[in-house]
Design a protein around this motif. Sequence first.
Motif, short mmCIF file in Angstrom:
data_model
loop_
_atom_site.label_atom_id
_atom_site.label_comp_id
_atom_site.label_asym_id
_atom_site.label_seq_id
_atom_site.Cartn_x
_atom_site.Cartn_y
_atom_site.Cartn_z
N GLY A 211 75.17 80.06 57.55
CA GLY A 211 75.35 81.21 56.69
C GLY A 211 74.08 81.72 56.07
N GLN A 212 72.96 81.01 56.34
CA GLN A 212 71.68 81.45 55.81
C GLN A 212 70.68 81.61 56.96
OE1 GLN A 212 70.17 79.09 52.57
NE2 GLN A 212 72.00 79.39 51.30
N ALA A 213 69.62 82.36 56.71
CA ALA A 213 68.56 82.57 57.68
C ALA A 213 67.23 82.51 56.96
CB ALA A 213 68.73 83.91 58.39
N CYS A 214 66.17 82.35 57.72
CA CYS A 214 64.86 82.17 57.13
C CYS A 214 64.20 83.51 56.82
CB CYS A 214 63.96 81.36 58.06
SG CYS A 214 62.37 80.90 57.31
N ALA A 215 63.84 83.70 55.56
CA ALA A 215 62.97 84.81 55.16
C ALA A 215 61.54 84.33 55.39
CB ALA A 215 63.22 85.19 53.71
N GLN A 216 61.06 84.55 56.60
CA GLN A 216 59.82 83.90 57.03
C GLN A 216 58.60 84.33 56.24
OE1 GLN A 216 59.73 83.13 61.47
NE2 GLN A 216 61.20 84.81 61.40
N ALA A 217 58.65 85.52 55.70
CA ALA A 217 57.49 86.00 54.93
C ALA A 217 57.28 85.19 53.66
CB ALA A 217 57.66 87.47 54.59
N ILE A 218 58.38 84.62 53.13
CA ILE A 218 58.27 83.82 51.90
C ILE A 218 58.72 82.38 52.13
CG2 ILE A 218 58.50 85.81 50.37
CD1 ILE A 218 61.45 85.15 50.05
N PHE A 219 59.05 82.04 53.39
CA PHE A 219 59.40 80.66 53.79
C PHE A 219 60.58 80.11 53.00
CE2 PHE A 219 54.84 81.31 54.51
CZ PHE A 219 54.76 81.05 55.88
N CYS A 221 65.06 80.10 52.53
CA CYS A 221 66.35 80.38 53.14
C CYS A 221 67.11 81.39 52.28
CB CYS A 221 67.16 79.10 53.30
SG CYS A 221 66.45 77.92 54.49
N LYS A 222 67.64 82.40 52.93
CA LYS A 222 68.38 83.45 52.23
C LYS A 222 69.73 83.67 52.92
CE LYS A 222 65.16 84.82 49.26
NZ LYS A 222 65.37 84.90 47.80
#
Length: 668
Positions: A211-219, A221-222
């Motif tokens: 249910g979450q994915a990585c906001a890679q720019a800020i490392f 989980c969102k």
Amino acid sequence: MRKILCCLGAIALLLSACDDDSTYVGSVTEPPAPVRLKPGEAGELSLSLRNDGTGTWKTGDVKLVLKDQPDWKGTLALEKKTKPGEVATFKGSVTVPGQPGLHTLKWTPQHKGTDFESAIEVQVEASCSDGVFCNGEERFANGQCVASASPCDDETACTVDACDEQKQTCKHTPTGECAICQAGPTCTPQCDGKQCGDDTCGGECGTCPSGQACAQAIFQCKPEGQPGTCRSPLPLLADGVPFVGDHVIAGDSSGGVHQLVPSCNSTSTAVETVYTFTLTERMGMEARVSGPHYDTVLHLRKKRTADGAADCLDNTPAKTVACSDDSSPPGDYGSRITVALDPGTYYLIVDGFDATQAGEFKLSVRFAAQGCVPKCDGVYCGGSDGCGGNCGVCGDAESCVKGRCLPSPCFPQCDGKECGDDGCGGQCGFCPGQELCVVATGQCDTFAACDHLRPTCSPGCSAAEFCGTDCKCHLVGEPLPDLVVDEKRLRDEILFDNVYVTENSCAKVEECVSGIGNRRVLRFSVEAVNQGNATLTVPPPANRPDLFTFSPCHGHFHFSGFATYALLDLEGNTVLTGRKQAYCMEDTQRIAAGPQIACSKEFDCDNQGIQRGWSDLYGNTLDCQWLDITDVAPGNYQLQVTLNPARSFQEETLDNNTAVVPVTIPAP
């Protein structure tokens, strides 16, 4: 009276002997193929001509000789008597000079010692190569041919190296600690404060829960359904705001998650921000997005089913309505799409070129009634967009000059500059003669010329070195880059499109089309893979005007002569030559693993190059990434792409730089 004529526009020979009235006419049966001979040695050469006349060709009467080429010696003699309608073969031995490279030999025809008016040109490659890729490229060093190591040996014990002779490609299968890039026991993962994303050692700092994915720019989980995602898109316009007109939206993708892959950059792993809007009537749309230090990609998808989120998340290229990676306006790595839209619900997605690209952006959207598509390619302000509006309005203290917003009043900034942009739409001066303008300094300078086809090195090379195509000395066996075209991507990412071109369009400015108005183009993607054992590096663009061309349309430098494109018929004859001459060389994606392969991207358009084990992808939606086939008849053809055709930089071998794939052009 003896009559001797020669017409080689079609490479034909017309002879009339003095002892009878027979005509002697000869034509080349096919274009002479390039010949490879070893430098400093003698080699055999053969040319074929068909006897199209009424007389019989006799040995000793007709021969081909070299003139005005003192470094080469040889004569091609008629092998046997040839009757009308038969093909004659001319053979002979030629002495090759000790100068590796591509030489053009002009064979002057003679009939009983009298020259004809023109000559037959044949390209001869003076090279030590035996034509076998997997045994390594033989080099001309210390006046002789010397063998070098296999190009596919990466000198790493824990990789299994394989060489494909047919495709002339290398494959390295890592094992153990080699299974990750440039890591091994010395790499320390950098994961402090990171929940997910790249650990700088080829791994990940963590996996996000369901249910979450990585906001890679800020490392971090969102939630997959947070605002700005396909499951919870942001409204493009507030309720009640009329669509027709201009709209500016400020956004920030830093906290976004990566769920989507744009069709015009299928390697992107950047985070994105998703907007939605619903049209009740047909409209035309132009959308532009740009941001400081943000290499954007902009794409548009349509809701086609009850579950709109599923359509938004569908990465199938066919489900994308429009996609752009770099366009002018907005320039400077910004993107722009123009499209006519039917009624329905759409998803406008602000994306990035790769995982490093995210941040603040400005999204400008213009809607026009009745499906009229604004036509502002290459124009930032003023003029007509073809839909009753203009192409942009400049801000306060600015004025529109030649389609660009400039300060008003504008004072040229030329203090100490001999040449270059004055900041007001003009130039500070022009360089004389052979001098070129160095953008970094604004000064005129000269640069040592290098004949990349027949290179010479000064001072000369040592006994253990060879003179490369870059006119620099290289050790025999020195690790070198090796560029190959990803043939599968070239074959799979072909599409046909129509583009509208004006006098201001980048395609017209950069001579990528044959005319203006509606043009039919064959688009294709080119991925240049560096499979060699060394990184391809080039000097800073702003310092080397002899190697780079600044694109005012796109706002960055292109490496000149990086690739050529051509359309061939099924016999291999050139039907159409593309205008694409330049590339912004950068690391797009890592295509290999191992302790010698960098984990992270190093090169971009401001610092150009391609690391070993990495590739540079030019997607099929970019300007000039096409052939203008407006005047080409439908049918079966071949698409040819050649990397480094000018031989500007030294590679492991030049034999594997060309890829050819079949293509069928349908009726318009």
